[in-house]
Design a protein around this motif. Structure first.
Motif, mmCIF file in Angstrom:
data_model
loop_
_atom_site.group_PDB
_atom_site.id
_atom_site.type_symbol
_atom_site.label_atom_id
_atom_site.label_comp_id
_atom_site.label_asym_id
_atom_site.label_seq_id
_atom_site.Cartn_x
_atom_site.Cartn_y
_atom_site.Cartn_z
ATOM 1 N N ARG A 70 1.588 -10.688 -5.794
ATOM 2 C CA ARG A 70 2.917 -11.144 -6.201
ATOM 3 C C ARG A 70 4.017 -10.270 -5.608
ATOM 4 O O ARG A 70 5.165 -10.686 -5.500
ATOM 5 N N ALA A 71 3.674 -9.044 -5.237
ATOM 6 C CA ALA A 71 4.654 -8.116 -4.665
ATOM 7 C C ALA A 71 4.526 -8.035 -3.144
ATOM 8 O O ALA A 71 4.887 -7.028 -2.542
ATOM 9 N N GLN A 72 4.020 -9.098 -2.518
ATOM 10 C CA GLN A 72 3.685 -9.022 -1.110
ATOM 11 C C GLN A 72 4.907 -8.869 -0.194
ATOM 12 O O GLN A 72 4.771 -8.490 0.960
ATOM 13 N N HIS A 73 6.086 -9.152 -0.704
ATOM 14 C CA HIS A 73 7.291 -9.013 0.111
ATOM 15 C C HIS A 73 8.136 -7.820 -0.326
ATOM 16 O O HIS A 73 9.355 -7.821 -0.182
ATOM 17 N N ARG A 74 7.474 -6.797 -0.846
ATOM 18 C CA ARG A 74 8.148 -5.583 -1.285
ATOM 19 C C ARG A 74 7.486 -4.381 -0.631
ATOM 20 O O ARG A 74 6.283 -4.364 -0.432
ATOM 21 N N THR A 75 8.298 -3.395 -0.281
ATOM 22 C CA THR A 75 7.743 -2.157 0.259
ATOM 23 C C THR A 75 8.340 -0.956 -0.454
ATOM 24 O O THR A 75 9.524 -0.950 -0.793
ATOM 25 N N HIS A 76 7.500 0.043 -0.693
ATOM 26 C CA HIS A 76 7.917 1.315 -1.284
ATOM 27 C C HIS A 76 7.781 2.380 -0.198
ATOM 28 O O HIS A 76 6.708 2.552 0.379
ATOM 29 N N ILE A 77 8.857 3.108 0.068
ATOM 30 C CA ILE A 77 8.841 4.129 1.121
ATOM 31 C C ILE A 77 9.315 5.454 0.526
ATOM 32 O O ILE A 77 10.378 5.519 -0.099
#
Length: 426
Positions: A70-77
């Motif tokens: 569900r979070a496939q279009h989110r990135t944590h950097i």
């Protein structure tokens, strides 16, 4: 090597969803270098260039998590420690956006070593404007063995007038200026929505920026930036490609999750061609208005007609009655799709920066070669109306900037399938 197989003849009907903008996501990912805190980016497209950027940041010591499920279009950097501030050639050789890490790296660490950028071979996109600006801000930059090496104790604010409008140059120096000592004033800046999107993230991180989206940007440097959460703009070029797809096939297509204000130049031109356009708050409906009519275009910096839509529009022009003159003012080598369109039956001649398209010509299936990202899209559009089955080779260019293009088009009635190795295990 992947190929697309496209059988033409189907009008596109239904709703197609636009992904986040690759050209916004890449500089926003680079901006995470400016802080040791976590930066969360939403609406990230799943395309090759994003994966390349992830590898690049990770190679420098950053922690980068691309979401799944569900979070496939989110990135944590999180760039807490940048142990190796080098943009290595083996990572960035396929991506022009590598130059975008130069400014934030030197601003954060005082040193940067960046391989000269690669990407689509559509003409000169010189990095000299980046170098000139950073030198004016106090950096010492040398070039050897294909790498730029920059050093400084701390960047200082400067008054910089860009010799020519440059999107990546504006973005790179904007990021560098956020941590510079004093005030920076930039003139003749790019006004593209991608610059505004980056500035919005930087402001959320604590930067002091005025004038983003205009030709003059003022930045008051701060000593430290913090983490933030930001949602990436919709991809205006993907949205524009879908608008042309609906128009060229004589379909009835609703392009959803887009920003119509970013597409004014294209919308106006499609209406001149006789296409029916209905604009909503976050969607655009495109319908056939009968026979297409020729309308000339000349590519310009935003808010003019985008160079990234020139190839797609040329495919449309092959199906318009009359003569269309296409003038390319941004890149000098952006007509490589012409030869392939002519192999499919188009009547296009090129002289310098001008292409003349004589329509309407019936297009026929052929084996064609994709030469760059947007040229690839134009060949898909042509194949959607060609008689027979067209085979497009080297579609890895497409995967750099379009998320699951064949699946999206298939969902609105296109006969298109992928053959060969599958990127991203689709």
């Amino acid at each position: 090597m992947d190929k697309f197989v496209v059988r033409g003849g189907n009008p596109l009907l239904g709703t197609i969803k636009v992904s986040g903008a690759k050209n916004s996501a890449l500089p926003c990912m680079a901006a995470a270098i400016l802080t040791e805190d976590e930066v969360i980016l939403e609406n990230i497209p799943q395309v090759r260039d994003i994966e390349t950027e992830r590898k690049l940041l990770a190679s420098m010591g950053a922690e980068v998590e691309l979401g799944y499920g569900r979070a496939q279009h989110r990135t944590h950097i999180r760039c807490a420690v940048l142990s190796d501030p080098v943009a290595k050639y083996e990572i960035v050789k396929t991506m022009r956006a590598s130059s975008l890490v130069l400014g934030p790296l030197i601003a954060r660490t005082g040193v940067a070593r960046v391989a000269m950028p690669g990407g689509c071979a559509i003409g000169g996109r010189p990095i000299d404007l980046h170098i000139k600006g950073l030198e004016a801000m106090g950096a010492t930059i040398t070039q050897e063995h294909g790498y730029l090496e920059a050093r400084t104790d701390r960047l200082k604010g400067a008054h910089i007038v860009f010799d020519k409008i440059t999107v990546t140059g504006t973005e790179d120096l904007l990021m560098a200026a956020t941590l510079a000592e004093g005030e920076s004033l930039f003139e003749n800046c790019a006004c593209e929505p991608e610059v505004t999107d980056l500035a919005a993230l930087l402001v959320a991180m604590g930067a002091k920026i005025e004038g983003a989206g205009t030709s003059t940007i003022r930045v008051h440097g701060v000593t430290k930036l913090h983490g933030a959460r930001h949602r990436i703009n919709p991809d205006r070029i993907e949205a524009g490609t879908f608008l042309v797809a609906g128009a060229i096939t004589g379909g009835d297509l609703n392009v959803d999750c887009c920003e119509p204000a970013h597409l004014s130049a294209l919308i106006n031109k499609l209406e001149q061609c006789g296409v029916r356009i209905d604009v909503g708050t976050d969607h655009i409906r495109v319908r056939s208005g009968g026979d297409l009519k020729a309308a000339d275009i000349s590519t310009e910096e935003y808010p003019g007609f985008p160079t990234d839509m020139q190839a797609q529009y040329m495919a449309l022009a092959t199906q318009a009655e009359g003569t269309t003159v296409v003038t390319e003012n941004i890149f000098e080598n952006r007509f490589m799709h012409v030869q392939e369109l002519n192999r499919m039956g188009a009547n296009i001649t090129v002289q310098g920066r001008t292409a003349t398209v004589r329509g309407k010509t019936p297009l026929q299936s052929a084996a064609v070669m994709c030469s760059d990202l947007r040229a690839s899209a134009s060949l898909v559009l042509a194949a959607l109306v060609a008689d027979g089955e067209t085979i497009l080779d080297r579609v890895y260019h497409m995967d750099r900037g379009y998320e699951r293009l064949e699946e999206k088009l298939r969902g609105v009635g296109a006969q298109i399938r992928r053959m060969g190795d599958v990127f991203g295990k689709r």
